[in-house]
Design an enzyme around this catalytic site. Structure first.
Site, PDB file in Angstrom:
ATOM      1  N   HIS A 272       0.804  -1.229   0.000  1.00  0.00           N
ATOM      2  CA  HIS A 272       0.000   0.000   0.000  1.00  0.00           C
ATOM      3  C   HIS A 272       0.832   1.272   0.000  1.00  0.00           C
ATOM      4  O   HIS A 272       0.288   2.361   0.173  1.00  0.00           O
ATOM      5  CB  HIS A 272      -0.924   0.037   1.215  1.00  0.00           C
ATOM      6  CG  HIS A 272      -1.987  -1.009   1.194  1.00  0.00           C
ATOM      7  ND1 HIS A 272      -3.242  -0.784   0.686  1.00  0.00           N
ATOM      8  CD2 HIS A 272      -1.968  -2.300   1.584  1.00  0.00           C
ATOM      9  CE1 HIS A 272      -3.961  -1.886   0.791  1.00  0.00           C
ATOM     10  NE2 HIS A 272      -3.202  -2.827   1.333  1.00  0.00           N
ATOM     11  N   LYS A 463      -7.646  14.268   4.701  1.00  0.00           N
ATOM     12  CA  LYS A 463      -6.850  13.038   4.671  1.00  0.00           C
ATOM     13  C   LYS A 463      -5.804  13.174   5.756  1.00  0.00           C
ATOM     14  O   LYS A 463      -5.703  14.233   6.383  1.00  0.00           O
ATOM     15  CB  LYS A 463      -6.182  12.841   3.307  1.00  0.00           C
ATOM     16  CG  LYS A 463      -5.480  14.088   2.762  1.00  0.00           C
ATOM     17  CD  LYS A 463      -4.884  13.876   1.398  1.00  0.00           C
ATOM     18  CE  LYS A 463      -5.858  13.934   0.250  1.00  0.00           C
ATOM     19  NZ  LYS A 463      -6.143  12.701  -0.410  1.00  0.00           N
ATOM     20  N   ARG A 464      -5.014  12.124   5.992  1.00  0.00           N
ATOM     21  CA  ARG A 464      -3.919  12.252   6.953  1.00  0.00           C
ATOM     22  C   ARG A 464      -3.002  13.412   6.549  1.00  0.00           C
ATOM     23  O   ARG A 464      -2.829  13.674   5.362  1.00  0.00           O
ATOM     24  CB  ARG A 464      -3.092  10.955   6.970  1.00  0.00           C
ATOM     25  CG  ARG A 464      -3.789   9.782   7.604  1.00  0.00           C
ATOM     26  CD  ARG A 464      -4.116  10.049   9.039  1.00  0.00           C
ATOM     27  NE  ARG A 464      -2.910  10.384   9.790  1.00  0.00           N
ATOM     28  CZ  ARG A 464      -2.037   9.501  10.249  1.00  0.00           C
ATOM     29  NH1 ARG A 464      -2.242   8.220  10.066  1.00  0.00           N
ATOM     30  NH2 ARG A 464      -0.968   9.884  10.905  1.00  0.00           N
ATOM     31  N   LYS A 469       1.375  14.565   0.803  1.00  0.00           N
ATOM     32  CA  LYS A 469      -0.002  14.895   0.410  1.00  0.00           C
ATOM     33  C   LYS A 469      -0.168  16.404   0.205  1.00  0.00           C
ATOM     34  O   LYS A 469      -1.186  16.873  -0.269  1.00  0.00           O
ATOM     35  CB  LYS A 469      -0.988  14.378   1.451  1.00  0.00           C
ATOM     36  CG  LYS A 469      -0.993  12.845   1.569  1.00  0.00           C
ATOM     37  CD  LYS A 469      -1.961  12.377   2.641  1.00  0.00           C
ATOM     38  CE  LYS A 469      -1.872  10.884   2.935  1.00  0.00           C
ATOM     39  NZ  LYS A 469      -2.617  10.050   1.970  1.00  0.00           N
ATOM     40  N   THR A 571      -8.270   6.829  -1.747  1.00  0.00           N
ATOM     41  CA  THR A 571      -9.639   6.342  -1.881  1.00  0.00           C
ATOM     42  C   THR A 571     -10.611   7.481  -1.612  1.00  0.00           C
ATOM     43  O   THR A 571     -11.748   7.448  -2.097  1.00  0.00           O
ATOM     44  CB  THR A 571      -9.912   5.170  -0.909  1.00  0.00           C
ATOM     45  OG1 THR A 571      -9.358   5.502   0.362  1.00  0.00           O
ATOM     46  CG2 THR A 571      -9.288   3.889  -1.410  1.00  0.00           C
ATOM     47  N   LYS A 575     -14.428   8.714  -3.250  1.00  0.00           N
ATOM     48  CA  LYS A 575     -15.633   9.070  -2.480  1.00  0.00           C
ATOM     49  C   LYS A 575     -16.141  10.441  -2.893  1.00  0.00           C
ATOM     50  O   LYS A 575     -17.343  10.654  -3.045  1.00  0.00           O
ATOM     51  CB  LYS A 575     -15.319   9.027  -0.975  1.00  0.00           C
ATOM     52  CG  LYS A 575     -14.942   7.632  -0.488  1.00  0.00           C
ATOM     53  CD  LYS A 575     -14.250   7.645   0.874  1.00  0.00           C
ATOM     54  CE  LYS A 575     -13.497   6.343   1.102  1.00  0.00           C
ATOM     55  NZ  LYS A 575     -12.547   6.429   2.236  1.00  0.00           N
TER      56      LYS A 575
HETATM   57  C1  26W Z   1       3.321   2.865  11.030  1.00  0.00           C
HETATM   58  C2  26W Z   1       3.750   2.249   9.820  1.00  0.00           C
HETATM   59  C3  26W Z   1       2.783   2.272   8.714  1.00  0.00           C
HETATM   60  C4  26W Z   1       3.228   2.125   7.446  1.00  0.00           C
HETATM   61  C5  26W Z   1       2.344   2.097   6.415  1.00  0.00           C
HETATM   62  C6  26W Z   1       1.432   2.417   8.953  1.00  0.00           C
HETATM   63  C7  26W Z   1       0.537   2.385   7.923  1.00  0.00           C
HETATM   64  C8  26W Z   1       0.997   2.230   6.639  1.00  0.00           C
HETATM   65  C9  26W Z   1      -0.015   2.157   5.531  1.00  0.00           C
HETATM   66  C10 26W Z   1       0.385   1.121   4.522  1.00  0.00           C
HETATM   67  C11 26W Z   1      -0.245   3.477   4.917  1.00  0.00           C
HETATM   68  C12 26W Z   1      -1.546   3.553   4.171  1.00  0.00           C
HETATM   69  O1  26W Z   1      -2.594   3.640   4.770  1.00  0.00           O
HETATM   70  N1  26W Z   1      -1.470   3.561   2.855  1.00  0.00           N
HETATM   71  C13 26W Z   1      -2.596   3.969   2.040  1.00  0.00           C
HETATM   72  O2  26W Z   1      -3.319   2.835   1.635  1.00  0.00           O
HETATM   73  C14 26W Z   1      -4.474   3.210   0.903  1.00  0.00           C
HETATM   74  C15 26W Z   1      -5.273   1.958   0.617  1.00  0.00           C
HETATM   75  O3  26W Z   1      -4.639   1.165  -0.313  1.00  0.00           O
HETATM   76  C16 26W Z   1      -4.095   3.965  -0.354  1.00  0.00           C
HETATM   77  O4  26W Z   1      -5.266   4.389  -0.994  1.00  0.00           O
HETATM   78  C17 26W Z   1      -3.230   5.163  -0.014  1.00  0.00           C
HETATM   79  O5  26W Z   1      -2.770   5.790  -1.188  1.00  0.00           O
HETATM   80  C18 26W Z   1      -2.067   4.746   0.844  1.00  0.00           C
HETATM   81  O6  26W Z   1      -1.348   5.878   1.296  1.00  0.00           O
END
Ligand code: 26W
Length: 721
Positions: A272, A463-464, A469, A571, A575
């Site tokens: 992701h 978003k975050r 971003k 995503t 929406k």
């Molecule tokens: C704390 C470490 C960590 C590393 C990566 C925590 C969370 C992550 C996730 C993989 C980050 C994440 O949420 N990625 C997002 O995933 C969405 C669903 O596929 C995508 O739409 C986003 O672009 C992506 O940033």
């Protein structure tokens, strides 16, 4: 072949589930009637439910859409997660600064009303703390996820039920913390170790329960992949691979070859993110001291894989391959590499993301095992994000598509395109938007609410908070417009409210500065009578699924402005599109596919392409952000304004922070294009008919972004069910 999907993920963000579950079964009206009989409204019950905040963003929400769409398609699935007592965090804002508060999402009795404890499915998870053994009992709690039509899947949340340990009480406490909260701060040793304990708890409990279910059903463990497909959602649960290997060999006396065969047909892995800092690596010493029994298996897998590489590559080339592919390298365990090696399928979440993985990030893997890699573009469930979130637009869609088929087949929504140019339908659409905007204003500060009306353009960035971003670029745009409007009161400009919402990771200093900056702009602009009848800034605190539903429905413009190549998919972009907001964005993530679906004339595109970004990144020293200031005197003025407010941000643009190059997300480079795209959108917004037409076309073309389509793709390309 029919097999159950075990979707294992560190995050899940279902939002309130009661209403959604009821909406999807024919019994909803009965419930509503009963409520009325006793003098309650349905909304009354709905409002009593808290959002289970077991996620931080896209990853968690995707899992929830996945489960709901799988249930709608009658694909058996369990989402395996940890039952964190505290959600990610509740965001408060004090003096413009984010403050993290515990998010207690359980009821007063320490439970969640929709969960059911499954005592009989307990699992024991073993750790070794520097030689001292600890056994943690994990117990699952199931929460139903009902699909449209009534088929039911479950979110299986694992909580700590007891700890037996040879170590003292002090150390034991750490094991009780396993289900304390999501992503504990890993900048200290305790937090880092706790994250590893969590990853192993989730991995071991999930694998253990799959094995138990096989035994319960009398299935030979060799046939495990016939009955189950275990999905690793990002690398947080990649330890399931060595864990299954270990359990088969140690507990069930499989020879290595047979165990490996089971593993190789069981796991799939979805990536992701390509941000290097998010591709998890664990120090070998840590893993060896906490879970030596698992580390031993990883070490063995590493040697097997390296031996294979040694047969296929020689000399310098072999060394490069080891550097880029080895599971153990330079004192670290590379979790993505472990996942790729142990899974039979690897996928990215949008076409451009998968391409970047194959061509760049994971290129050596792709060249070595090309058949393993596929793309499955993300999607979102229209039942949550349209049918539930936006009843007015839903009624409009049902009216103009002729029926409510779109609820279970979003491709049907295409039919409304026939009405895109019809003035009376456009007017009806704008009325729907007006209602939704008014609902959105209710979430805003009283002072903002009093001063805006539904005629204002709502430009939304939710978003975050993350530098890639580029919320800071939006801030620069706001400062730029502020200065311009102050000097040119006659400038043609549709009044706009610039809306932000989102959380920053507690330890992410730069991102927290941006939140403060938004509040500084809000203070300055909203109180300046020269401009505040034309622009307002707003920040809605504690962004969550329930607020998101209202925000997407009430927005006009969707900010999707990441530096191209950085956003895996996004995503939120989907929406907004479904809810009739137009996108201003870069050709990044799923924006590319949105553009293919609706056409570039129905969005506001700008900025460097991913290829251009990557080329510039490779040419260190070639990009000089300072030079970008000379194009327009207002750019310089706006940058100086931000420099006064938040010098940490401008410092990043000019000098870079830590050892990173200056302006590594190319804010100044893309800025001119961004402002022009925004001004274009603002101008078109004033042409109501044109705007409505474009919105309707966007909705009509959003059919491919349903998570029903995503689940179909996973069935065909990944799970083989
Ligand atoms: C704390 C470490 C960590 C590393 C990566 C925590 C969370 C992550 C996730 C993989 C980050 C994440 O949420 N990625 C997002 O995933 C969405 C669903 O596929 C995508 O739409 C986003 O672009 C992506 O940033």
């Amino acid at each position: 072949m029919s097999r159950e999907i075990i979707y294992t993920t560190m995050e899940i963000l279902p939002g309130r589930t009661l209403a959604n579950n009821l909406m999807n079964i024919p019994g909803a009206e009965v419930f509503e009637k009963e409520c009325k009989k006793y003098g309650f409204s349905f909304a009354h019950f709905e409002d009593m439910e808290r959002d289970p905040a077991l996620g931080n963003g896209g990853l968690g929400r995707l899992a929830a859409c996945m489960a709901e769409s799988a249930a709608t398609k009658k694909i058996p699935m369990k989402v395996s997660v940890l039952r964190f007592r505290d959600g990610f965090f509740r965001q408060e804002v004090e003096d413009g600064y984010q403050k993290e508060m515990p998010d207690r999402w359980f009821g007063p009795d320490g439970t969640y009303p929709l969960e059911k404890k499954q005592e009989w499915l307990k699992q024991k998870v073993t750790y070794h703390d520097n030689g001292m053994k600890a056994t943690v009992t994990m117990v699952p709690y199931d929460v139903p996820v009902i699909g449209y039509g009534g088929y039911c899947n479950y979110i299986r949340m694992w909580g700590v039920d007891g700890v037996e340990a040879e170590c003292g009480e002090g150390k034991k406490a750490m094991y009780y913390d396993i289900d304390s909260k999501l992503y504990p701060d890993d900048s200290n040793a305790y937090g880092e170790k706790l994250r590893l304990l969590q990853e192993y708890a989730l991995s071991s409990a999930t694998v253990g329960s799959v094995i138990d279910c096989c035994k319960e059903n009398g299935w030979d463990l060799k046939s495990l992949p016939k009955h189950y497909c275990i999905h690793i959602n990002d690398t947080h649960a990649a330890l399931m691979i060595p864990e299954l290997m270990r359990r088969l060999m140690e507990d069930y006396h499989f020879i290595e070859k047979d165990a490996w065969k089971v593993v190789k047909h069981t796991f799939v892995y979805t990536n992701h993110t390509i941000l290097a800092e998010a591709l998890k690596r664990w120090p070998i010493w840590l893993m060896e001291s906490v879970i030596p029994h698992v580390y031993k298996v990883i070490d063995h897998m590493h040697h097997g894989f390296s031996k294979m590489l040694a047969e296929d590559y020689k000399g310098k080339e072999f060394e490069t391959k080891l550097k880029n592919m080895a599971i153990l390298y330079d004192g670290e365990v590379h979790m993505a590499r472990l996942a790729i090696w142990g899974a039979y399928s690897v996928n990215g979440v949008a076409q451009i993301h998968t391409n970047i993985l194959c061509e760049r990030e994971l290129r050596d893997f792709y060249e070595y095992m090309p058949d393993k890699f596929v793309n499955v573009t993300n999607g979102v469930t229209q039942r949550k994000w349209l049918y539930h979130a936006n009843p007015e637009l839903s009624a409009f869609l049902t009216k103009y598509t002729g029926d409510n088929e779109w609820i279970k087949d979003l491709s049907k929504i295409k039919k409304i395109e026939n009405y895109a140019a019809d003035p009376s339908v456009q007017k009806e659409f704008l009325d729907v938007k007006k209602t939704n905007k008014e609902r959105l204003f209710e979430l805003m500060d009283a002072e903002v609410r009093r001063n805006v009306d539904a005629g204002w353009m709502v430009d939304t960035h939710v978003k975050r908070f993350h530098e890639y971003k580029r919320q800071q670029m939006n801030c620069l745009k706001i400062a730029y417009l502020y200065l311009k409007l102050k000097d040119n009161p006659k400038m043609e400009f549709a009044p706009t409210v610039f809306l932000f919402a989102g959380k920053a990771a507690p330890a992410y200093k730069q991102a927290k500065c941006v939140i403060k900056l938004v509040h500084q702009l809000k203070d300055m602009i909203n109180h300046d009578p020269d401009v505040n009848q034309k622009m307002r800034v707003e920040f809605i605190k504690d962004f969550n699924v329930s607020k998101a539903e209202i925000i997407y429905a009430g927005s006009d413009l969707s900010e999707q402005i990441s530096t191209a190549s950085k956003e895996a998919s996004g995503t939120g972009n989907m929406k907004f599109m479904m809810n009739g907001a137009l996108t201003i964005g870069t050709l990044d993530g799923a924006n590319v596919e949105i553009c293919e679906a609706v056409g570039s004339t129905n969005m506001y595109l700008f900025g460097m392409t991913a290829a251009q970004v990557m080329r510039l990144e490779a040419n260190t020293g070639k990009y000089r952000p300072m030079e970008e200031l000379n194009q327009d005197p207002y750019v310089k003025k706006a940058v100086f304004l931000l420099d006064r407010l938040q010098p940490k941000i401008t410092e990043e643009w000019f000098y870079g922070v830590n050892t990173n190059p200056a302006d590594r997300f190319f804010v100044l480079k893309d800025f001119a294009g961004y402002v022009n795209a925004f001004l274009e959108s603002n101008k078109e917004y004033q042409n109501k008919a044109l705007w409505a037409e474009k919105c309707i076309r966007n909705i009509a073309c959003s059919g491919g972004f349903s998570s029903d389509r995503m689940v179909d793709d996973y069935c065909k390309k990944v799970w083989f069910v």
